[in-house]
Design an enzyme around this catalytic site. Structure first.
Site, PDB file in Angstrom:
ATOM      1  N   CYS A 166       0.872  -1.171   0.000  1.00 45.85           N
ATOM      2  CA  CYS A 166       0.000   0.000   0.000  1.00 45.85           C
ATOM      3  C   CYS A 166       0.905   1.215   0.000  1.00 45.85           C
ATOM      4  CB  CYS A 166      -0.932   0.010   1.215  1.00 45.85           C
ATOM      5  SG  CYS A 166      -1.975   1.484   1.284  1.00 45.85           S
ATOM      6  N   ASN A 181      -6.228  -4.740  -8.166  1.00 47.51           N
ATOM      7  CA  ASN A 181      -6.611  -3.336  -8.106  1.00 47.51           C
ATOM      8  C   ASN A 181      -6.789  -2.850  -9.545  1.00 47.51           C
ATOM      9  OD1 ASN A 181      -5.969  -2.794  -5.081  1.00 47.51           O
ATOM     10  ND2 ASN A 181      -4.129  -3.778  -5.877  1.00 47.51           N
ATOM     11  N   ARG A 207      -8.729  -3.457  -4.593  1.00 43.84           N
ATOM     12  CA  ARG A 207      -9.067  -4.812  -4.165  1.00 43.84           C
ATOM     13  C   ARG A 207      -9.423  -4.814  -2.681  1.00 43.84           C
ATOM     14  NH1 ARG A 207      -4.251  -9.255  -4.054  1.00 43.84           N
ATOM     15  NH2 ARG A 207      -3.332  -7.534  -2.892  1.00 43.84           N
ATOM     16  N   CYS A 255      -4.738   5.964  -4.476  1.00 44.24           N
ATOM     17  CA  CYS A 255      -4.066   4.669  -4.324  1.00 44.24           C
ATOM     18  C   CYS A 255      -2.630   4.854  -4.786  1.00 44.24           C
ATOM     19  CB  CYS A 255      -4.770   3.597  -5.147  1.00 44.24           C
ATOM     20  SG  CYS A 255      -3.944   1.988  -5.119  1.00 44.24           S
TER      21      CYS A 255
END
Length: 274
Positions: A73, A190, A209, A217
């Protein structure tokens, strides 16, 4: 349990220090905490753990709002770096961490932006993972009555990037969930919807996702730029405009790591009885 609420361009996180606190998160507990009406509310839970390797500073764990653990992330990485400095867990500006799938170096700049070495993008289908005979710059995918052209890459997590004429009218709500759970992505993916403004500027929306569409993101921005460069659409330095704000991405091409630079905002500290 003490925690902090943070966000990277509106992509929001609950961040927990598991170095000085004993904590355990079951998927059920994570889902309860993620509830925006009855819990804390967040896109992802970030957990700071002691390093597994003495050469590193911390181990970085990420859980989606649905309780699933993921390996990467980018926005969370920036918040992770700010958090460990704010909480006095380190005073370093270059912070080395391990993740579920690798290692990262998080660098806090003088103006408190965070530059993250995201590693080298991986376009090998089996590494994404993505079901394909061989690596291609562009794939054709079909979902229900939709046929799309896309690029596929791993930034430590799987990404599918679709070029669109206008992100405002992109079919994020319909195509996002269809492609996220497409049979060609065994671990789900994603889904990025990228509008190329010029060779140094893109607009992007991402259906994440396990979380749905988010304000930003980080790994999705990295994936979009990597795919755009591979397809010959973008230069080595690109500004990515997301609903929550902007990120700067730099990639010098295959054989080189990709770098992401952006803000990380501390919102508040909290305490919750589990």
């Amino acid at each position: 349990m003490q925690f902090a609420k943070m966000h990277g361009l509106g992509n929001d996180f609950m961040v927990v220090d598991a170095v000085t606190q004993n904590v355990y998160f079951s998927p059920e507990l994570i889902r309860r905490l993620a509830d925006r009406h009855c819990g804390v509310g967040f896109d992802q839970l970030l957990v700071v753990e002691p390093p597994y390797d003495p050469e590193l500073d911390f181990h970085y764990r990420i859980f989606n709002a649905d309780g699933s653990e993921v390996a990467q992330c980018g926005n969370g990485a920036r918040c992770f770096a700010r958090f460990v400095r704010l909480k006095g867990l380190t005073n370093k500006r270059d912070i080395a961490v391990s993740t579920q799938t690798g290692r990262m170096v998080l660098s806090v700049t003088d103006d408190e932006l965070v530059r993250v070495n995201m590693g080298e993008p991986n376009f090998e289908p089996q590494q994404v993972p993505f079901r394909a005979v061989k690596a291609e710059k562009t794939y054709i995918m079909r979902a229900d009555e939709h046929t799309v052209l896309c690029g596929v890459v791993s930034m430590g997590n799987p990404h599918c990037v679709i070029q669109v004429e206008d992100v405002e009218t992109a079919k994020v709500e319909t195509l996002g969930p269809l492609l996220e759970s497409h049979e060609r992505f065994p671990d789900r993916a994603n889904i990025g919807f990228m509008q190329v403004v010029d060779s140094q500027t893109v607009r992007l929306r991402v259906y994440e996702r396990g979380a749905g569409e988010t304000q930003a993101c980080g790994s999705g921005a990295c994936a979009a730029v990597a795919v755009g460069i591979l397809q010959g659409l973008l230069s080595a330095k690109v500004r990515v405009s997301l609903p929550g704000g902007e990120l700067d991405i730099q990639w010098d091409g295959p054989g080189h790591p990709l770098f992401m630079t952006g803000p990380a905002t501390h919102v508040y500290d909290g305490f919750i009885h589990l």
